[in-house]
Design a protein around this motif. Structure first.
Motif, PDB file in Angstrom:
ATOM      1  N   GLU A 167       0.749  -1.233   0.071  1.00 13.98           N
ATOM      2  CA  GLU A 167      -0.034   0.193  -0.025  1.00 13.98           C
ATOM      3  C   GLU A 167       0.725   1.321  -0.031  1.00 13.98           C
ATOM      4  O   GLU A 167       0.692   2.194  -0.675  1.00 13.98           O
ATOM      5  CB  GLU A 167      -0.675   0.040   1.092  1.00 13.98           C
ATOM      6  CG  GLU A 167      -2.126  -0.808   1.014  1.00 13.98           C
ATOM      7  CD  GLU A 167      -2.830  -1.247   2.321  1.00 13.98           C
ATOM      8  OE1 GLU A 167      -2.478  -0.843   3.604  1.00 13.98           O
ATOM      9  OE2 GLU A 167      -3.507  -2.032   2.103  1.00 13.98           O
ATOM     10  N   GLN A 168       2.149   1.144   0.715  1.00 15.08           N
ATOM     11  CA  GLN A 168       2.804   2.386   0.926  1.00 15.08           C
ATOM     12  C   GLN A 168       3.350   2.857  -0.439  1.00 15.08           C
ATOM     13  O   GLN A 168       3.763   3.916  -0.850  1.00 15.08           O
ATOM     14  CB  GLN A 168       3.859   2.085   1.837  1.00 15.08           C
ATOM     15  CG  GLN A 168       3.854   2.519   3.174  1.00 15.08           C
ATOM     16  CD  GLN A 168       5.058   2.149   4.087  1.00 15.08           C
ATOM     17  OE1 GLN A 168       6.060   1.777   3.504  1.00 15.08           O
ATOM     18  NE2 GLN A 168       4.662   1.787   5.332  1.00 15.08           N
ATOM     19  N   ILE A 169       3.893   1.417  -1.105  1.00 13.20           N
ATOM     20  CA  ILE A 169       4.357   1.889  -2.361  1.00 13.20           C
ATOM     21  C   ILE A 169       3.501   2.395  -3.461  1.00 13.20           C
ATOM     22  O   ILE A 169       3.790   3.384  -4.321  1.00 13.20           O
ATOM     23  CB  ILE A 169       4.974   0.421  -3.099  1.00 13.20           C
ATOM     24  CG1 ILE A 169       6.147  -0.024  -2.062  1.00 13.20           C
ATOM     25  CG2 ILE A 169       5.505   0.587  -4.407  1.00 13.20           C
ATOM     26  CD1 ILE A 169       6.578  -1.414  -2.329  1.00 13.20           C
ATOM     27  N   GLU A 170       2.352   1.873  -3.371  1.00 14.44           N
ATOM     28  CA  GLU A 170       1.191   2.421  -4.067  1.00 14.44           C
ATOM     29  C   GLU A 170       0.835   3.775  -3.863  1.00 14.44           C
ATOM     30  O   GLU A 170       0.848   4.525  -5.037  1.00 14.44           O
ATOM     31  CB  GLU A 170      -0.049   1.706  -3.899  1.00 14.44           C
ATOM     32  CG  GLU A 170      -0.422   0.355  -4.340  1.00 14.44           C
ATOM     33  CD  GLU A 170      -0.881   0.415  -5.776  1.00 14.44           C
ATOM     34  OE1 GLU A 170      -0.389  -0.055  -6.567  1.00 14.44           O
ATOM     35  OE2 GLU A 170      -2.218   0.592  -6.039  1.00 14.44           O
ATOM     36  N   GLU A 171       0.765   4.286  -2.720  1.00 15.41           N
ATOM     37  CA  GLU A 171       0.760   5.618  -2.387  1.00 15.41           C
ATOM     38  C   GLU A 171       1.637   6.522  -2.795  1.00 15.41           C
ATOM     39  O   GLU A 171       1.632   7.659  -3.501  1.00 15.41           O
ATOM     40  CB  GLU A 171       0.584   5.451  -0.904  1.00 15.41           C
ATOM     41  CG  GLU A 171      -0.506   6.771  -0.481  1.00 15.41           C
ATOM     42  CD  GLU A 171      -0.719   6.385   1.054  1.00 15.41           C
ATOM     43  OE1 GLU A 171      -1.336   5.659   1.529  1.00 15.41           O
ATOM     44  OE2 GLU A 171      -0.301   7.164   1.600  1.00 15.41           O
ATOM     45  N   LYS A 172       2.976   6.089  -2.612  1.00 18.93           N
ATOM     46  CA  LYS A 172       4.165   6.883  -2.907  1.00 18.93           C
ATOM     47  C   LYS A 172       4.146   7.011  -4.430  1.00 18.93           C
ATOM     48  O   LYS A 172       4.534   8.113  -4.964  1.00 18.93           O
ATOM     49  CB  LYS A 172       5.428   5.983  -2.512  1.00 18.93           C
ATOM     50  CG  LYS A 172       6.360   6.855  -1.717  1.00 18.93           C
ATOM     51  CD  LYS A 172       7.455   5.969  -1.146  1.00 18.93           C
ATOM     52  CE  LYS A 172       8.741   6.513  -1.315  1.00 18.93           C
ATOM     53  NZ  LYS A 172       9.935   5.738  -0.750  1.00 18.93           N
ATOM     54  N   THR A 173       3.885   5.998  -5.328  1.00 18.11           N
ATOM     55  CA  THR A 173       4.169   5.847  -6.689  1.00 18.11           C
ATOM     56  C   THR A 173       3.017   6.745  -7.321  1.00 18.11           C
ATOM     57  O   THR A 173       3.294   7.741  -8.240  1.00 18.11           O
ATOM     58  CB  THR A 173       4.129   4.704  -7.435  1.00 18.11           C
ATOM     59  OG1 THR A 173       3.210   3.863  -6.540  1.00 18.11           O
ATOM     60  CG2 THR A 173       5.160   4.234  -7.314  1.00 18.11           C
ATOM     61  N   ARG A 174       1.834   7.042  -6.483  1.00 17.15           N
ATOM     62  CA  ARG A 174       0.913   7.942  -6.810  1.00 17.15           C
ATOM     63  C   ARG A 174       1.198   9.366  -6.680  1.00 17.15           C
ATOM     64  O   ARG A 174       0.857  10.182  -7.706  1.00 17.15           O
ATOM     65  CB  ARG A 174      -0.462   7.597  -6.213  1.00 17.15           C
ATOM     66  CG  ARG A 174      -1.452   6.962  -7.157  1.00 17.15           C
ATOM     67  CD  ARG A 174      -2.825   6.674  -6.297  1.00 17.15           C
ATOM     68  NE  ARG A 174      -2.914   5.322  -5.893  1.00 17.15           N
ATOM     69  CZ  ARG A 174      -3.293   5.042  -4.724  1.00 17.15           C
ATOM     70  NH1 ARG A 174      -3.466   6.139  -3.770  1.00 17.15           N
ATOM     71  NH2 ARG A 174      -3.370   3.665  -4.150  1.00 17.15           N
ATOM     72  N   SER A 175       1.922   9.773  -6.060  1.00 18.48           N
ATOM     73  CA  SER A 175       2.364  11.088  -5.500  1.00 18.48           C
ATOM     74  C   SER A 175       3.758  11.201  -6.443  1.00 18.48           C
ATOM     75  O   SER A 175       4.228  12.569  -6.187  1.00 18.48           O
ATOM     76  CB  SER A 175       2.297  11.293  -4.056  1.00 18.48           C
ATOM     77  OG  SER A 175       3.213  10.402  -3.625  1.00 18.48           O
ATOM     78  N   PHE A 176       4.366  10.457  -7.139  1.00 20.58           N
ATOM     79  CA  PHE A 176       5.691  11.025  -7.692  1.00 20.58           C
ATOM     80  C   PHE A 176       5.235  12.117  -8.753  1.00 20.58           C
ATOM     81  O   PHE A 176       4.502  11.921  -9.616  1.00 20.58           O
ATOM     82  CB  PHE A 176       6.337   9.875  -8.456  1.00 20.58           C
ATOM     83  CG  PHE A 176       6.830   8.731  -7.410  1.00 20.58           C
ATOM     84  CD1 PHE A 176       7.547   9.287  -6.314  1.00 20.58           C
ATOM     85  CD2 PHE A 176       7.063   7.425  -7.706  1.00 20.58           C
ATOM     86  CE1 PHE A 176       8.216   8.341  -5.387  1.00 20.58           C
ATOM     87  CE2 PHE A 176       7.817   6.698  -6.983  1.00 20.58           C
ATOM     88  CZ  PHE A 176       8.522   7.076  -5.757  1.00 20.58           C
ATOM     89  N   ASN A 177       6.299  12.890  -8.577  1.00 22.68           N
ATOM     90  CA  ASN A 177       6.573  13.876  -9.931  1.00 22.68           C
ATOM     91  C   ASN A 177       7.333  13.185 -10.966  1.00 22.68           C
ATOM     92  O   ASN A 177       7.926  12.080 -10.706  1.00 22.68           O
ATOM     93  CB  ASN A 177       7.160  15.138  -9.764  1.00 22.68           C
ATOM     94  CG  ASN A 177       8.512  14.966  -9.206  1.00 22.68           C
ATOM     95  OD1 ASN A 177       9.041  14.122  -9.617  1.00 22.68           O
ATOM     96  ND2 ASN A 177       8.666  15.899  -7.994  1.00 22.68           N
ATOM     97  N   PRO A 178       7.207  13.675 -12.106  1.00 23.45           N
ATOM     98  CA  PRO A 178       7.857  12.882 -13.176  1.00 23.45           C
ATOM     99  C   PRO A 178       9.407  12.550 -13.137  1.00 23.45           C
ATOM    100  O   PRO A 178       9.780  11.437 -13.347  1.00 23.45           O
ATOM    101  CB  PRO A 178       7.677  14.038 -14.575  1.00 23.45           C
ATOM    102  CG  PRO A 178       6.524  14.853 -14.279  1.00 23.45           C
ATOM    103  CD  PRO A 178       6.385  14.903 -12.625  1.00 23.45           C
ATOM    104  N   ALA A 179      10.051  13.377 -12.413  1.00 22.50           N
ATOM    105  CA  ALA A 179      11.449  13.250 -12.191  1.00 22.50           C
ATOM    106  C   ALA A 179      11.578  11.862 -11.262  1.00 22.50           C
ATOM    107  O   ALA A 179      12.377  11.055 -11.300  1.00 22.50           O
ATOM    108  CB  ALA A 179      12.002  14.167 -11.845  1.00 22.50           C
ATOM    109  N   GLU A 180      10.709  12.112 -10.169  1.00 28.96           N
ATOM    110  CA  GLU A 180      10.785  10.848  -9.229  1.00 28.96           C
ATOM    111  C   GLU A 180      10.443   9.536  -9.609  1.00 28.96           C
ATOM    112  O   GLU A 180      10.940   8.327  -9.528  1.00 28.96           O
ATOM    113  CB  GLU A 180       9.871  11.145  -7.871  1.00 28.96           C
ATOM    114  CG  GLU A 180      10.528  12.245  -7.001  1.00 28.96           C
ATOM    115  CD  GLU A 180       9.481  12.760  -6.097  1.00 28.96           C
ATOM    116  OE1 GLU A 180       9.862  13.320  -4.994  1.00 28.96           O
ATOM    117  OE2 GLU A 180       8.157  12.947  -6.297  1.00 28.96           O
TER     118      GLU A 180
END
Ligand code: PLP
Length: 945
Positions: free
Chosen positions: A759-772
């Motif tokens: 879930e953490q990974i899901e959440e994190k990837t959802r909030s990534f900007n293009p560079a991240e």
């Protein structure tokens, strides 16, 4: 009625095998479904006809299953059915609730009254709560074809002779046929002994259709069994093979002079029909007491209770320096008094000496030999690291050749240095996608042996060391390896490093892949007249050609196994055992073994470790089967949960058998243990015949798709956040293991943690900007695609070899030569590359071991290759033993090798057919250029002269 209930009842056979790995959980689920419906009938509320039909259906299912358990057993099902048909719904609800509580809390094992699931007891309110924690419950199986009345009578008679004050309590289970006896032993871990009558029918009359998906490991009857009239001894042999620890008694009318010798050996005692139950009862208890008895643990407990005065070393003994201290009482508070009372260096008062045991330790070791199927067992208090060195020293003289898998534990490598053995390193096949090694193919081991044979030096080869199973769960076909190697070299000594496999003896599928089981099997086989006849017949048929089976006149079974008892069974850290099955032990090795044992064992061994080994042995002899099966079941549960959960399987993947083992080593074709569509696969056939199998209790989780590397995942996600410990990772995998202590709730906890991480990974990837996002994708790419190649062992430098036609090297010479500081230098990776371009042979002075994978990428005397450099460059692990990045590799200076006279001694090429062999093996070979294989199929150019 809810759809859940309907679904449960309509579960087809095929769905059953998908849903349940073994019968235990299925049985509990049926009881649970009954229990869910029972409270509805309290008071005046009556079940509907539909509900009654549902209950009857469930009871019918249990009727088939409970015939293999004494508690609650078939009688309880009969009673429940009776209550239902008499419309006694209140009693039905109460009885059901009592049985369910007793079964799930396992309180029936501690309660002599409730364990007798007769009508009165199951109805007594609160009877279940009255238990005595000092009781030990087991079940006795009587195999006899008798009427129901005779059955009841027999059960009553056994009940009469039992004393409820005894700490051992048992119930009697009666089964009617050979097939039923085998099923009971498979299903029911409470069974501790069997009483077998003379002539019993082969086939069950129970309706086995509803449980057929759980019967895969029941052996099929061979024709000689079907034709035999003497089914008792045949069953005895099958039961012993299935669970060797249980006691068997034979009840017959045949006079002792007519009973075959091997039948006598199978049974603990032979009884005659007319002999009384009292005698049988006492014999049953004596068998249990023998397994229960822990000679050293008892002696230590007794010693700790005696008043003593300590007038030698060990201020900690009796807690004297702790409890009187003003500053360190917390040590005493933490451990309690007993550990200090048991801390002693005395070898008197029954405590015996580990270095020269004659009393309780000797007896405890003999018991362990019985449990683990060895001829001799030795306790070791410094871990298998020490056990391995003891075995090596006991058997290897300087100059002996040892074949060893290169990814074996470092204790073997250091042992080889100490003993001055010449090592021939064997390469396991690589599993590049996951940065792991598999195991050594048998064909490669044989090829090495044939090289020695062709060179006329087979006699210099002494030992083969293999790791079974490996950290990752690769398991060899031990029987086939030993048979085929013994056919080439009949006196080969085998050292099976079973550091991770101590538990394997206690369940039949695993047992057939253990060292001691196969040593015994082969020893008996080669001594049998049938084998001798077979060998003679083959000799005649093949007209005196060398056969590919061992010669019974020459073959010697010499097998050693070292086990970290503390890793997989109950023992304190460092508790390890050496098991020996060596037909030449007394004649050739015993004295050397004792010297080796003295060399490596502290004169102050830790008694707590010895006591834990003793009681750990008790456990496996009484509940090993149950606990090991549980551990396997937990592993299977974990595999299933990760595989079927959509969020988990988005990021994680449990590696399958096929991902570990190439098809060519899997003749059974088994490729997965669990498949979301197909459900569970039977593992029996694969474990019987495949060259390699995967131990399902080692669960390798592929985490490449998370973008997190194995080491970070282990530390930051599992340990720091959730307190979950794992001990092995690779770049893109994490290894989980279940063991005899793994509980259902710990599996659930791990699954919930993995879910949180996903879930953490899901959440994190959802909030990534293009560079991240780009960075994240790059890490996934690096973990899933840019994997470093895994190098094979290259070769030993000429200075540390004595022959060119075989590949052994003297690592001790190299190791100690490096003690001369002026002979050594450090070369950084770039310097190595440059030197190699100039065709210099770069020779390591020491072991270089990256963690993971945890085995030496270089050993003393080994020549560096391009592949090794590439691997080191691609490694992103933080821990590389004996390598300092700021300095580089420690290698021999060229002048040091020249000093040994080997500058102009490049490896002699293999003599090809038709060419003349150089008779002076160790003479310098004056050739301009030579090509040797690096064992990887590639050719390496060595220095031009
Ligand atoms: C294959 C193998 N052998 C031996 C050992 C050493 O065992 P111990 O930790 O009991 O010294 C280990 C330790 O991990 C191992 O993996």
């Amino acid at each position: 009625m809810s759809s859940h209930k309907k679904n449960f009842v309509s579960t087809s056979m095929q769905t059953l095998s998908k849903k349940y790995f073994n019968i235990g959980q299925y049985r509990l689920d049926i009881w649970n479904n009954l229990k869910l419906i029972a409270p509805n009938f309290k008071g005046s509320k009556q079940p509907s006809t539909e509900e009654q039909a549902y209950i009857f259906e469930l009871l019918d299912r249990l009727d088939v299953i409970e015939r293999y358990w004494a508690y609650p057993g078939k009688k309880a099902i009969d009673s429940l059915k009776l209550m239902l048909s008499r419309q006694e719904f209140n009693s039905f609800g109460l009885a059901l609730s009592n049985i369910f509580k007793a079964l799930t809390s396992e309180s029936y094992r501690l309660n002599p009254v409730s364990a007798k699931a007769n009508l009165n007891n199951i109805l007594e309110e609160g009877s279940i709560e009255k238990y005595d924690a000092n009781k030990h419950y087991f079940e006795v199986m009587v195999v006899d074809s008798i009427s129901e009345e005779q059955e009841n009578n027999l059960v009553d008679r056994f009940e009469e002779v039992q004393n409820t004050n005894d700490k051992f309590i048992y119930n009697v289970l009666i089964v009617q046929s050979v097939q039923d006896a085998l099923i009971a032993l498979l299903f029911n871990p409470n069974l501790q002994c069997g009483l077998i009558r003379q002539d019993i029918p082969l086939y069950s009359t129970n309706n086995l259709d509803t449980i057929s998906s759980f019967l895969g490991s029941i052996p099929k009857f061979e024709s000689f069994v079907v034709e035999s009239h003497d089914t008792g001894p045949i069953l005895g042999e099958m039961l012993k093979n299935f669970r060797p620890e249980i006691d068997l008694f034979y009840i017959t009318n045949t006079s002792i002079s007519q009973i075959k010798t091997n039948t006598l050996g199978l049974f603990r005692r032979i009884f005659y029909r007319q002999e009384d139950i009292q005698e049988l009862h006492l014999s049953i208890l004596r068998g249990i007491r023998e397994r229960y008895h822990t000679p050293f643990f008892n002696a230590l407990r007794q010693y700790s209770q005696k008043p003593t005065g300590v007038f030698h070393a060990m201020p900690i003994s009796r807690g004297n320096s702790v409890f009187k201290s003003n500053w360190i009482k917390s040590l005493g508070d933490f451990y309690g008094r007993n550990i200090f009372l048991a801390e002693t260096s005395a070898t008197t008062g029954g405590l015996d000496s580990l270095l020269q045991p004659t009393g309780s330790i000797k007896e405890a070791q003999q018991y362990a030999a019985r449990a683990f199927g060895s001829k001799e067992t030795f306790f070791v208090t410094n871990g298998t690291s020490t056990s391995n060195k003891i075995v090596l020293q006991a058997l290897i003289r300087p100059g002996d050749v040892v074949l060893v898998d290169r990814d074996c534990h470092k204790s073997h490598h250091y042992g080889l240095v100490m003993m001055g053995a010449k090592a021939v390193y064997l390469d396991s096949y690589p599993i590049i996608d996951y940065s792991m090694y598999g195991a050594v193919p048998l064909a490669d081991i044989k090829e090495k042996l044939y090289e020695f044979k062709e060179a006329g030096r087979l006699s210099s080869v002494k030992m083969l060391i293999l790791t079974n199973c490996t950290f990752d769960g690769m398991v060899y076909n031990v029987e086939r390896v030993m048979e085929e190697i013994l056919a080439i070299k009949p006196d080969m000594v085998f050292l099976w490093d079973e550091a991770w496999f101590g538990f394997a003896r206690f369940t039949p599928v695993y047992r057939q892949r253990t060292a001691m089981y196969n040593a015994d099997k082969l020893s008996k086989k080669y001594k049998s007249p049938e084998y001798k006849e077979y060998y003679e017949a083959r000799l005649i048929a093949e007209e005196g050609k060398t056969l590919n089976i061992p010669n019974p006149e020459e073959v010697k079974i010499r097998v050693y196994s070292t086990q970290s008892t503390h890793k997989t069974l109950t023992a304190f850290r460092q508790g390890s055992m050496i098991h020996v099955y060596d037909e030449e032990f007394k004649r050739k090795t015993e004295d050397a073994f004792h010297e080796a044992y003295m060399t490596h064992t502290s004169t102050s061994p830790n008694y707590q470790i010895v006591a834990s080994l003793d009681i750990g042995r008790r456990q496996v002899e009484l509940e090993g089967y149950e606990m090991v099966e549980k551990g396997i079941e937990m592993a299977m549960n974990l595999r299933e949960k990760i595989t079927i959960h959509p969020l988990l399987n988005k990021y994680f993947e449990v590696l399958t058998i096929a991902q570990f083992i190439p098809e060519t080593y899997r003749s059974s074709g088994l490729s997965v243990y669990f498949d979301a569509e197909e459900g569970w696969s039977q593992m029996g056939e694969a474990w019987e015949k495949d060259e390699f199998v995967l131990d399902p209790t080692k669960i390798t989780l592929y985490i490449g798709k998370t973008g997190i590397d194995g080491d970070t995942f282990k530390r930051e996600f599992l340990m720091d956040k959730f307190g979950i410990q794992v001990n092995k990772t690779t770049r893109n995998t994490v290894l989980f293991m279940t063991n005899i202590g793994t509980t259902r709730s710990s599996v659930t906890y791990l699954v919930s943690v993995l879910l949180k991480v996903a879930e953490q990974i899901e959440e994190k990837t959802r909030s990534f900007n293009p560079a991240e996002m780009k960075l994240h994708e790059a890490s996934i790419q690096s973990l899933t695609q840019n994997l470093p190649p895994l190098p094979n062992f290259s070769y030993f430098h000429a200075a540390f070899r004595s022959h060119w036609d075989t590949s052994e090297g003297n690592i001790r010479d190299a190791y100690f030569y490096a003690y001369e500081e002026e002979y050594c230098e450090y070369l950084k990776i770039e310097e190595c590359e440059k030197a190699m371009e100039e065709e210099r042979e770069i020779v390591s002075t020491n072991f270089v071991t990256p963690y993971p994978p945890g085995f030496p990428i270089l050993v003393p005397g080994q020549v560096m290759t391009r592949e090794i450099i590439d691997f080191m460059k691609a490694l992103d692990v933080k821990e590389i033993h004996s390598y300092r990045p700021e300095l580089g590799f420690r290698v021999f200076k060229e002048m040091a090798l020249e000093k040994l006279g080997y500058k102009s001694h490049p490896p002699k090429p293999k003599v090809k057919e038709g060419e003349e062999e150089d008779s002076q093996e160790n003479e310098p070979v004056k050739i301009d250029k030579v090509i040797v294989s690096n064992g990887n199929g590639q050719k390496i150019k060595t220095k031009n002269n």
